[in-house]
Scaffold this motif. Structure first.
Motif, short mmCIF file in Angstrom:
data_model
loop_
_atom_site.label_atom_id
_atom_site.label_comp_id
_atom_site.label_asym_id
_atom_site.label_seq_id
_atom_site.Cartn_x
_atom_site.Cartn_y
_atom_site.Cartn_z
N LEU A 12 0.86 -1.04 -0.15
CA LEU A 12 0.14 0.09 -0.05
C LEU A 12 0.88 1.23 0.13
O LEU A 12 1.78 1.43 1.08
CB LEU A 12 -0.90 -0.13 1.12
CG LEU A 12 -1.69 -1.23 1.41
CD1 LEU A 12 -2.51 -1.30 2.68
CD2 LEU A 12 -2.80 -1.28 0.22
N GLU A 14 0.90 5.01 0.02
CA GLU A 14 0.00 6.21 0.47
C GLU A 14 0.77 7.48 -0.39
O GLU A 14 1.82 7.83 0.07
CB GLU A 14 -0.08 6.39 1.81
CG GLU A 14 -1.08 7.54 2.16
CD GLU A 14 -2.66 7.19 1.85
OE1 GLU A 14 -3.21 8.04 1.38
OE2 GLU A 14 -2.93 5.78 1.85
N THR A 19 -4.41 6.20 -2.06
CA THR A 19 -3.61 4.99 -1.99
C THR A 19 -3.58 4.13 -3.43
O THR A 19 -4.46 4.19 -3.90
CB THR A 19 -4.27 4.09 -1.08
OG1 THR A 19 -4.45 4.82 0.33
CG2 THR A 19 -3.46 2.72 -0.83
#
Length: 166
Positions: A12, A14, A19
């Motif tokens: 993931l 960010e 995201t």
């Protein structure tokens, strides 16, 4: 939101705009996937800039030595991590839009921490750079990354986590 099938092999990323979910390909490039997870778990990618972003081609980041806040951003793109370089793990997986490739110097076995996300199908890279993941959600956020070599005001990765740890 994309369905995360294997949280241990999902990253993931960010960005300020949202995201980006990356599915790693450990069956194709186990060492590159392990390195990305190791650096993510260490927080090494947090705050690192996209130092080379070419419209219609790719967005490159991951210089954990020079590309993070407090680093020498003028040298971003020239460093890696303190870990040893990785041997190439070439495969038949094409460099399609959204794939993650290992950035490297002239030697095929010089990848370390830097990676790029393909904006488009870049099949001229096939067999020359290791593909080890693909964006499964959030490609619109990748498309919005500020262009430049380097960008005047580069975007950065706010945080990078293994989904299993999030």
């Amino acid at each position: 939101m994309a369905e995360i099938k294997d949280p241990e092999n999902t990253i993931l990323i960010e960005l300020e705009g949202g995201t980006v979910t990356v599915e790693l390909l450990p069956d194709i490039a186990p060492e590159h996937c392990a390195r990305m997870k190791e650096l993510a778990r260490a927080g090494a990618y947090d705050g690192v800039v996209f130092h080379r972003v070419i419209d219609g081609f790719m967005a490159q980041t991951g210089d954990v030595k020079h590309g993070a806040k407090g680093g020498d951003l003028r040298r971003a793109g020239t460093g890696g991590s303190d870990l040893p370089n990785l041997k190439a793990e070439f495969s038949k997986i094409p460099h399609d839009r959204g794939t993650i490739g290992a950035a490297r110097a002239a030697s095929p076995d010089s990848a370390n921490s830097q990676f790029f996300i393909n904006f488009s199908d870049n099949h001229f890279l096939n067999g020359q750079y290791t593909v080890y993941g693909r964006v499964i959600d959030g490609m619109a956020h990748v498309d919005a990354i500020t262009r430049g070599e380097p960008p005047a005001n580069p975007d950065h990765m706010v945080s990078v986590k293994v989904a299993a740890d999030a």
